[in-house]
Write a protein that holds these residues in place. Structure first.
Motif, PDB file in Angstrom:
ATOM      1  N   VAL A 102     -12.906  97.444 -83.718  1.00 17.60           N
ATOM      2  CA  VAL A 102     -13.569  96.925 -84.917  1.00 17.60           C
ATOM      3  C   VAL A 102     -15.063  97.235 -84.811  1.00 17.60           C
ATOM      4  CG1 VAL A 102     -11.902  95.052 -85.322  1.00 17.60           C
ATOM      5  CG2 VAL A 102     -13.903  94.600 -83.936  1.00 17.60           C
ATOM      6  N   CYS A 103     -15.677  97.450 -85.952  1.00 18.55           N
ATOM      7  CA  CYS A 103     -17.128  97.546 -86.001  1.00 18.55           C
ATOM      8  C   CYS A 103     -17.575  96.943 -87.323  1.00 18.55           C
ATOM      9  CB  CYS A 103     -17.629  98.974 -85.812  1.00 18.55           C
ATOM     10  SG  CYS A 103     -16.919 100.219 -86.883  1.00 18.55           S
ATOM     11  N   TYR A 104     -18.719  96.291 -87.270  1.00 20.85           N
ATOM     12  CA  TYR A 104     -19.191  95.556 -88.432  1.00 20.85           C
ATOM     13  C   TYR A 104     -20.653  95.184 -88.242  1.00 20.85           C
ATOM     14  CZ  TYR A 104     -17.726  92.071 -85.033  1.00 20.85           C
ATOM     15  OH  TYR A 104     -17.535  91.375 -83.857  1.00 20.85           O
ATOM     16  N   LYS A 105     -21.268  94.817 -89.328  1.00 21.40           N
ATOM     17  CA  LYS A 105     -22.665  94.389 -89.309  1.00 21.40           C
ATOM     18  C   LYS A 105     -22.676  92.861 -89.345  1.00 21.40           C
ATOM     19  CE  LYS A 105     -26.915  94.730 -92.015  1.00 21.40           C
ATOM     20  NZ  LYS A 105     -27.494  95.233 -93.270  1.00 21.40           N
ATOM     21  N   THR A 106     -23.541  92.268 -88.538  1.00 20.49           N
ATOM     22  CA  THR A 106     -23.646  90.807 -88.539  1.00 20.49           C
ATOM     23  C   THR A 106     -25.063  90.367 -88.868  1.00 20.49           C
ATOM     24  OG1 THR A 106     -24.185  90.669 -86.184  1.00 20.49           O
ATOM     25  CG2 THR A 106     -21.849  90.534 -86.774  1.00 20.49           C
ATOM     26  N   ALA A 107     -25.140  89.178 -89.424  1.00 15.89           N
ATOM     27  CA  ALA A 107     -26.407  88.483 -89.638  1.00 15.89           C
ATOM     28  C   ALA A 107     -26.138  87.032 -89.309  1.00 15.89           C
ATOM     29  CB  ALA A 107     -26.881  88.640 -91.076  1.00 15.89           C
ATOM     30  N   SER A 108     -26.876  86.484 -88.382  1.00 19.41           N
ATOM     31  CA  SER A 108     -26.673  85.110 -87.913  1.00 19.41           C
ATOM     32  C   SER A 108     -25.225  84.885 -87.481  1.00 19.41           C
ATOM     33  CB  SER A 108     -27.063  84.102 -88.987  1.00 19.41           C
ATOM     34  OG  SER A 108     -28.395  84.269 -89.368  1.00 19.41           O
ATOM     35  N   ASP A 109     -24.676  85.847 -86.752  1.00 21.03           N
ATOM     36  CA  ASP A 109     -23.303  85.789 -86.223  1.00 21.03           C
ATOM     37  C   ASP A 109     -22.219  85.738 -87.292  1.00 21.03           C
ATOM     38  OD1 ASP A 109     -23.917  86.023 -83.507  1.00 21.03           O
ATOM     39  OD2 ASP A 109     -24.294  83.876 -83.320  1.00 21.03           O
ATOM     40  N   GLN A 110     -22.561  86.088 -88.521  1.00 22.06           N
ATOM     41  CA  GLN A 110     -21.574  86.162 -89.598  1.00 22.06           C
ATOM     42  C   GLN A 110     -21.401  87.625 -89.989  1.00 22.06           C
ATOM     43  OE1 GLN A 110     -19.864  83.430 -90.728  1.00 22.06           O
ATOM     44  NE2 GLN A 110     -20.989  82.358 -89.129  1.00 22.06           N
ATOM     45  N   ILE A 111     -20.159  88.015 -90.249  1.00 21.27           N
ATOM     46  CA  ILE A 111     -19.892  89.400 -90.640  1.00 21.27           C
ATOM     47  C   ILE A 111     -20.370  89.627 -92.068  1.00 21.27           C
ATOM     48  CG2 ILE A 111     -18.086  91.109 -91.090  1.00 21.27           C
ATOM     49  CD1 ILE A 111     -16.495  89.870 -88.810  1.00 21.27           C
ATOM     50  N   GLU A 112     -21.157  90.670 -92.249  1.00 18.40           N
ATOM     51  CA  GLU A 112     -21.663  91.039 -93.564  1.00 18.40           C
ATOM     52  C   GLU A 112     -20.611  91.873 -94.311  1.00 18.40           C
ATOM     53  OE1 GLU A 112     -25.162  90.569 -94.880  1.00 18.40           O
ATOM     54  OE2 GLU A 112     -24.691  88.922 -93.511  1.00 18.40           O
ATOM     55  N   PRO A 113     -20.506  91.718 -95.641  1.00 22.77           N
ATOM     56  CA  PRO A 113     -19.517  92.484 -96.398  1.00 22.77           C
ATOM     57  C   PRO A 113     -19.892  93.962 -96.570  1.00 22.77           C
ATOM     58  CG  PRO A 113     -20.770  91.054 -97.865  1.00 22.77           C
ATOM     59  CD  PRO A 113     -21.212  90.736 -96.470  1.00 22.77           C
ATOM     60  N   THR A 114     -21.201  94.287 -96.428  1.00 19.12           N
ATOM     61  CA  THR A 114     -21.662  95.661 -96.591  1.00 19.12           C
ATOM     62  C   THR A 114     -22.450  96.064 -95.359  1.00 19.12           C
ATOM     63  OG1 THR A 114     -21.835  95.286 -98.951  1.00 19.12           O
ATOM     64  CG2 THR A 114     -22.954  97.209 -98.096  1.00 19.12           C
ATOM     65  N   PRO A 115     -22.161  97.191 -94.762  1.00 16.12           N
ATOM     66  CA  PRO A 115     -21.035  98.071 -95.066  1.00 16.12           C
ATOM     67  C   PRO A 115     -19.717  97.384 -94.714  1.00 16.12           C
ATOM     68  CG  PRO A 115     -22.109  98.790 -93.054  1.00 16.12           C
ATOM     69  CD  PRO A 115     -22.923  97.656 -93.593  1.00 16.12           C
ATOM     70  N   LYS A 116     -18.666  97.837 -95.372  1.00 13.88           N
ATOM     71  CA  LYS A 116     -17.358  97.221 -95.193  1.00 13.88           C
ATOM     72  C   LYS A 116     -16.948  97.281 -93.718  1.00 13.88           C
ATOM     73  CE  LYS A 116     -12.613  97.392 -96.810  1.00 13.88           C
ATOM     74  NZ  LYS A 116     -11.619  98.083 -97.604  1.00 13.88           N
ATOM     75  N   PRO A 117     -16.541  96.139 -93.148  1.00 15.29           N
ATOM     76  CA  PRO A 117     -16.095  96.146 -91.747  1.00 15.29           C
ATOM     77  C   PRO A 117     -14.919  97.100 -91.546  1.00 15.29           C
ATOM     78  CG  PRO A 117     -16.401  93.900 -92.522  1.00 15.29           C
ATOM     79  CD  PRO A 117     -16.507  94.800 -93.727  1.00 15.29           C
ATOM     80  N   TYR A 118     -14.888  97.723 -90.381  1.00 14.32           N
ATOM     81  CA  TYR A 118     -13.836  98.678 -90.026  1.00 14.32           C
ATOM     82  C   TYR A 118     -12.921  98.029 -88.994  1.00 14.32           C
ATOM     83  CZ  TYR A 118     -11.721 102.835 -87.863  1.00 14.32           C
ATOM     84  OH  TYR A 118     -10.857 103.760 -87.358  1.00 14.32           O
ATOM     85  N   VAL A 119     -11.619  98.044 -89.257  1.00 15.27           N
ATOM     86  CA  VAL A 119     -10.627  97.500 -88.335  1.00 15.27           C
ATOM     87  C   VAL A 119      -9.514  98.532 -88.177  1.00 15.27           C
ATOM     88  CG1 VAL A 119      -8.962  95.654 -87.916  1.00 15.27           C
ATOM     89  CG2 VAL A 119     -11.084  95.132 -89.129  1.00 15.27           C
ATOM     90  N   HIS A 120      -9.219  98.891 -86.940  1.00 10.19           N
ATOM     91  CA  HIS A 120      -8.108  99.810 -86.674  1.00 10.19           C
ATOM     92  C   HIS A 120      -7.315  99.263 -85.487  1.00 10.19           C
ATOM     93  CE1 HIS A 120      -6.053 103.407 -85.044  1.00 10.19           C
ATOM     94  NE2 HIS A 120      -5.894 103.661 -86.335  1.00 10.19           N
ATOM     95  N   CYS A 121      -6.062  98.872 -85.747  1.00 16.00           N
ATOM     96  CA  CYS A 121      -5.174  98.363 -84.702  1.00 16.00           C
ATOM     97  C   CYS A 121      -3.876  99.159 -84.726  1.00 16.00           C
ATOM     98  CB  CYS A 121      -4.847  96.887 -84.927  1.00 16.00           C
ATOM     99  SG  CYS A 121      -6.251  95.774 -84.777  1.00 16.00           S
ATOM    100  N   ILE A 122      -3.396  99.495 -83.545  1.00 15.00           N
ATOM    101  CA  ILE A 122      -2.144 100.237 -83.416  1.00 15.00           C
ATOM    102  C   ILE A 122      -1.523  99.873 -82.068  1.00 15.00           C
ATOM    103  CG2 ILE A 122      -3.261 102.279 -82.422  1.00 15.00           C
ATOM    104  CD1 ILE A 122      -1.218 103.958 -84.116  1.00 15.00           C
ATOM    105  N   GLN A 123      -0.187  99.943 -82.006  1.00 11.76           N
ATOM    106  CA  GLN A 123       0.464  99.649 -80.732  1.00 11.76           C
ATOM    107  C   GLN A 123      -0.082 100.574 -79.658  1.00 11.76           C
ATOM    108  OE1 GLN A 123       4.662 100.011 -81.583  1.00 11.76           O
ATOM    109  NE2 GLN A 123       4.838  97.838 -82.083  1.00 11.76           N
ATOM    110  N   LYS A 124      -0.375 100.005 -78.507  1.00 14.45           N
ATOM    111  CA  LYS A 124      -1.022 100.749 -77.426  1.00 14.45           C
ATOM    112  C   LYS A 124      -0.319 102.066 -77.057  1.00 14.45           C
ATOM    113  CE  LYS A 124      -3.342 100.151 -73.046  1.00 14.45           C
ATOM    114  NZ  LYS A 124      -4.389 101.067 -73.430  1.00 14.45           N
ATOM    115  N   PRO A 125       0.999 102.103 -76.979  1.00 13.39           N
ATOM    116  CA  PRO A 125       1.615 103.385 -76.598  1.00 13.39           C
ATOM    117  C   PRO A 125       1.388 104.495 -77.622  1.00 13.39           C
ATOM    118  CG  PRO A 125       3.219 101.591 -76.442  1.00 13.39           C
ATOM    119  CD  PRO A 125       1.988 101.042 -77.096  1.00 13.39           C
TER     120      PRO A 125
END
Length: 157
Positions: A102-125
């Motif tokens: 995951v990567c995202y921008k934070t302000a005061s430990d809160q995730i900012e909506p812009t730029p849109k947070p990136y989430v990529h999850c997949i089974q490890k194998p």
């Protein structure tokens, strides 16, 4: 009898002292794990409840950009469970780990909506080197394309 009592005492002591690694994360990084768990839970093809297992890599890109690569492990609890207590939702060892970035921008430990947070999850194998590179490149671009002024854009008065 006394040995069994001591064994039980030390077992309980270990359980009491065992901390959930999620709770050891700084708040900003916990937000990223929460985001990945929320995304996984919303997929109809994901049939398990997951808990944070451990961080594989993390860094802050600048002051407010965070990147985290971590593993989630399925539990014995039903999908949608909100209680992730390790005693009530133990890990299961018969299903693959979920590898997330995951990567995202934070302000005061809160995730900012812009730029849109990136989430990529997949089974490890199923994780490939190409996927790992794509994740990293996407997150690097996010930090450079934030729309924030650069030193070159600041004129001298």
């Amino acid at each position: 009898m006394m040995a069994a009592g001591l064994l039980l005492f030390f077992g309980l002591l270990c359980l009491a002292g065992a901390q959930d690694p999620y709770n050891d994360l700084p708040v900003g990084y916990r937000r990223g794990v929460d985001l990945a768990l929320e995304k996984l839970s919303s997929h109809t093809t994901v049939h398990h409840h997951f808990r944070f297992l451990r961080t594989l890599d993390k860094s802050g890109f600048g002051v407010k950009y965070l990147y985290q690569h971590f593993l989630l492990k399925p539990t014995r609890c039903a999908k949608g469970t909100t209680d992730s207590n390790p005693q009530r939702c133990p890990f299961r060892n018969d299903r693959p780990l979920m590898d997330c970035a995951v990567c995202y921008k934070t302000a005061s430990d809160q995730i900012e909506p812009t730029p849109k947070p990136y989430v990529h999850c997949i089974q490890k194998p199923r994780v490939t080197e190409e996927m790992m590179n794509t994740r990293t490149e996407h997150c690097k671009k996010m930090t450079y394309n934030s729309g924030a002024p650069t030193l070159l854009a600041v004129g001298s008065g």
